[in-house]
Each structure stands twice: as C-alpha cells, then as structure tokens.
Scaffold this active site. Structure first.
Site, PDB file in Angstrom:
ATOM      1  N   GLU A  78       0.869  -1.237  -0.124  1.00  0.00           N
ATOM      2  CA  GLU A  78      -0.002   0.121   0.016  1.00  0.00           C
ATOM      3  C   GLU A  78       0.671   0.864  -0.006  1.00  0.00           C
ATOM      4  OE1 GLU A  78      -2.768  -0.483  -0.914  1.00  0.00           O
ATOM      5  OE2 GLU A  78      -3.220  -2.570  -0.228  1.00  0.00           O
ATOM      6  N   HIS A 106       1.889   2.142  -3.289  1.00  0.00           N
ATOM      7  CA  HIS A 106       1.088   2.942  -4.184  1.00  0.00           C
ATOM      8  C   HIS A 106       1.137   4.310  -4.330  1.00  0.00           C
ATOM      9  CE1 HIS A 106      -1.692  -0.276  -6.167  1.00  0.00           C
ATOM     10  NE2 HIS A 106      -1.832  -0.805  -5.098  1.00  0.00           N
ATOM     11  N   GLU A 162      -1.420  -2.284 -10.117  1.00  0.00           N
ATOM     12  CA  GLU A 162      -1.606  -3.416  -9.326  1.00  0.00           C
ATOM     13  C   GLU A 162      -0.229  -4.478  -9.684  1.00  0.00           C
ATOM     14  OE1 GLU A 162      -2.755  -3.280  -6.742  1.00  0.00           O
ATOM     15  OE2 GLU A 162      -4.782  -2.158  -6.812  1.00  0.00           O
TER      16      GLU A 162
END
Length: 427
Positions: free
Chosen positions: A10, A13, A32
C-alpha cells in the site's frame, strides 16, 4: 510477514498508483501488477529471496495458471468487463507482476530502474496507460517492446516443449524449443510471446561455459530470448552430455515440458546454483513419484530421498529454504496434473511417501531440530524466523514416527512465540 508485505504494497501505491493513476479501469494492472512486483522485491530484500520466489510461484501456479486454463481466462489487460469487481483477479495482479518481472529480466536492474524513473518523471500527476509505461522503458533502453506488449493482450499460459540431442563425436549439443499457448474461450488463436528463458548447462565438474555455434534466437548471457513458435540452438565444444537447467528463477510464467530422468532431477537438486530450480527439481521428482510417472519408482524415490538428505546435511543452506524443500507437492498441485482425480489415492500416496521419507531421515531431522533450538528462540528477525520455519518442518516429519507426538507436546508447553505453539499444535 503478511502484514509487512501489505504495508509495503500500500505504501508503494503512493508512487505507482496514486501519483501516477490510471486513464481507465482497463489499465488496472499498470498499478496493481507493478505494485505487486515492488512488494515482492521488498520482501525478498528483507528476508529470503529464494523462499519469496518459491511462495510467489506456488501461488501463481496453483491459482493463476488455473484461471488461465478455465472458462474465465482473460488477458492481463482485458478488453471488456461486466462490472469492475471482475478485474480484481490473480491474472491482473500476480501475472501482471510477472510481466513486470519479465521487463526487469530483459533490461537488467539498471535499465529497469532507469525506465521506471523515466515513467514516474513523465507521468507524475497524470492518468497513464500501459503504452505510457512501455514508452518510458523504450525511451531509456532503446529497445522495441512491441512484441513484449503481447503479454498484456493475450490470455493463457505458454507451454515450452524442449527436446535436446548430443553428438559425442562432434561435441555438439542441440536444443529445440517449441512455444505454444493453448487457446482460451475468447481467444481461439494465439501468437508466440517474447519469453526470456534463463538457462544453464551443467557438466560433470560444474557449470559449462559452452559456445553457441548456431542460434535462431538471440542469446544474451544466460538468457535465450524466444520470440517465435520454434527455435533451435547448437552448442559446441562439449565433452560429455550436459545436464540442462531451464527457467532459472522462474524467469517467465510458462509451463515447461522437458523429460528429465529421476537421476537427473536428483543431481539437479544438488548442483544447481539457482535456489528456485533446486526446489523445482525436488518438486518435479516428488510429483513423478506420487503420480507414478517413472518406470522404476523405487529408484526415483531413492533419488528423492538422497537429494533431501544432502540438503538436510548442508550447514550452509538457508534454513527457510530447506523448510520449503521439505514440503511435498500438495493435493491441489497433484490434482491439477491428472485427468481423473482419485482423491483418496492421491492423499494416501502423499501421506505414505512422507512417512517413508521421515523414516529415512529420522536421525538427521532430530539433529537439525535440536541444533536449531537456540536460534529459533530469537525475536522477529530473519534468522530467527528461518530457524523456526525449519525446526517446525522437522517436527512435522518427526511426529509421523511418534503417534503420541511427545516432542510436539513438549514444544507446545515450552513455546515462547505463537509460531512454535501453532507448529506444535498442528502436529
């Protein structure tokens, strides 16, 4: 480890999904797949790279390969969707990460990093596409990636069928490689993909540095770049028939069809310098024994037992890696490889083989179990976790020889961490 991986994913990201976002949902793997690749590398850097690669490939084969082979097969960048939840698949995430890894393999660490830096610089604050991603790598590397881009558009898992021939009189060794991707429900016609196949040739005294005399596929160091349906390579100056190793590090998400003998697999498990391929050789050997694929099953099982014994006795081997090698192919892996599934038969064959292997190596297992006690009592760090991993694997095998599970009961009572308590409770 799972918590650490998710936090890493995360956090990554922020760059590869938030600051550079997507033009549309069809580009989902752009963030992703890239971010899964980055969290895989993060965990590999912090812990055992070999074990992380094995875990990722085991997941890919068990679930994504099945997705590719079923009615819901779809490309990493699908052309349509009914609802966006349909896009959150193993293909988009895990195979998407493998495609990024192929790019890393093709360009090398420095080339990949340069291309990624260019991608972030060109697209920071923008909504990007897969084409923007590849354009950045083409700009920095000068490499045409049009053929590579087929990985994003074509569903299915490629199969590489490899045959070889050795001429002792001339010292010529020939490899013939055929690539084929089975048709999928929405793509009855398939095309050859760009497959970087990492390989090695082993001689009697170690790795061979054989000269490539003829090849219709580019060879870059230890990589064969397969782009067409068929390729042939000829090596010269080889005294005895070599033992080949293919797809080292799982350099491409493909299935390999090459006929090894049990003795070759046992030797490969000993001499291969690539940890993933050592594990792979043991898995193939165990699978062949469990599915009765070898003519002489007794010799095949002896080769497996000897290779595992050498690994258990190797003090330099990473304990976490040894623990992975002690895990035989599970029921799902075996069931995927047979036309008619005999549930009871497969389970019984696996349990019986584990019992016999535990008997073969009882002394070595017990010695390793006790030798790891001090290291396994350590905190949440890499060496301590690796020691606990192998210690619990040894315990699981040893408990097969003791119906009262006395060793497991003692570990449960004395455990200071939940890993050891749960490992003992499972036994």
């Amino acid at each position: 480890l799972a918590i650490e991986s998710v936090i890493g994913h995360e956090y990554f990201h922020n760059w590869s999904g938030n600051r550079v976002t997507l033009r549309d949902w069809f580009q989902l793997s752009l963030k992703e797949g890239l971010t899964v690749f980055r969290d895989q590398e993060f965990t590999a850097d912090l812990h055992s790279r070999a074990v992380k690669r094995i875990e990722d490939v085991r997941l890919l084969r068990a679930r994504q390969f099945a997705e590719d082979a079923g009615a819901l097969a779809h490309p990493v960048r699908p052309a349509e969707y009914r609802e966006i939840n349909n896009f959150y698949t193993l293909t988009v995430y895990e195979k998407g990460a493998e495609i990024v890894r192929i790019l890393h393999t093709l360009l090398g660490e420095a080339g990949f990093r340069a291309g990624l830096d260019r991608y972030f610089a060109d697209n920071d604050g923008r909504a990007a596409t897969v084409e923007d991603f590849l354009a950045a790598f083409e700009a920095r590397s000068g490499r045409d990636l049009a053929h590579f881009a087929r990985w994003y558009a074509q569903a299915g898992t490629p199969v590489l069928r490899i045959e070889d021939d050795f001429d002792a009189a001339t010292g010529r060794y020939t490899l013939r490689i055929q690539q084929h991707t089975p048709p999928t429900p929405r793509q009855p016609e398939t095309q050859p993909l760009l497959v970087p196949l990492r390989f090695a040739l082993h001689g009697e005294d170690g790795p061979l540095q054989a000269r490539v005399a003829q090849s219709d596929a580019p060879v870059e160091g230890d990589l064969i770049l397969l782009a067409d349906e068929r390729h042939a390579l000829v090596f010269e100056g080889i005294a005895t028939r070599p033992l080949p190793a293919f797809n080292q590090g799982f350099s491409a998400p493909v299935k390999l069809d090459y006929l090894y003998t049990p003795q070759q697999l046992g030797r490969l498990a000993r001499v291969e310098q690539d940890a993933f391929n050592r594990w792979e050789a043991l898995q193939r050997l165990a699978t062949g024994v469990l599915l009765s694929r070898f003519e002489d099953l007794r010799d095949a099982e002896a080769a497996l037992s000897a290779a595992l014994g050498d690994l258990l006795a190797d003090p330099a081997a990473d304990p976490a890696f040894v623990a992975e090698c002690l895990v035989l192919p599970d029921f799902d892996t075996l069931a995927e490889q047979v036309a008619a599934i005999d549930v009871d038969g497969l389970i019984a064959a696996r349990e019986d083989l584990l019992d016999r292997l535990a008997e073969d190596h009882a002394d070595a297992l017990e010695a390793r179990y006790h030798a790891l006690a001090e290291a396994a009592a350590g905190p949440l760090d890499g060496p301590s976790m690796a020691a606990r991993s192998l210690r619990n694997a040894c315990l699981a095998w040893l408990t097969r020889l003791d119906p009262h599970a006395r060793l497991a009961e003692a570990q449960f009572a004395a455990a200071h961490v939940m890993t050891d308590r749960l490992g003992a409770l499972r036994c």
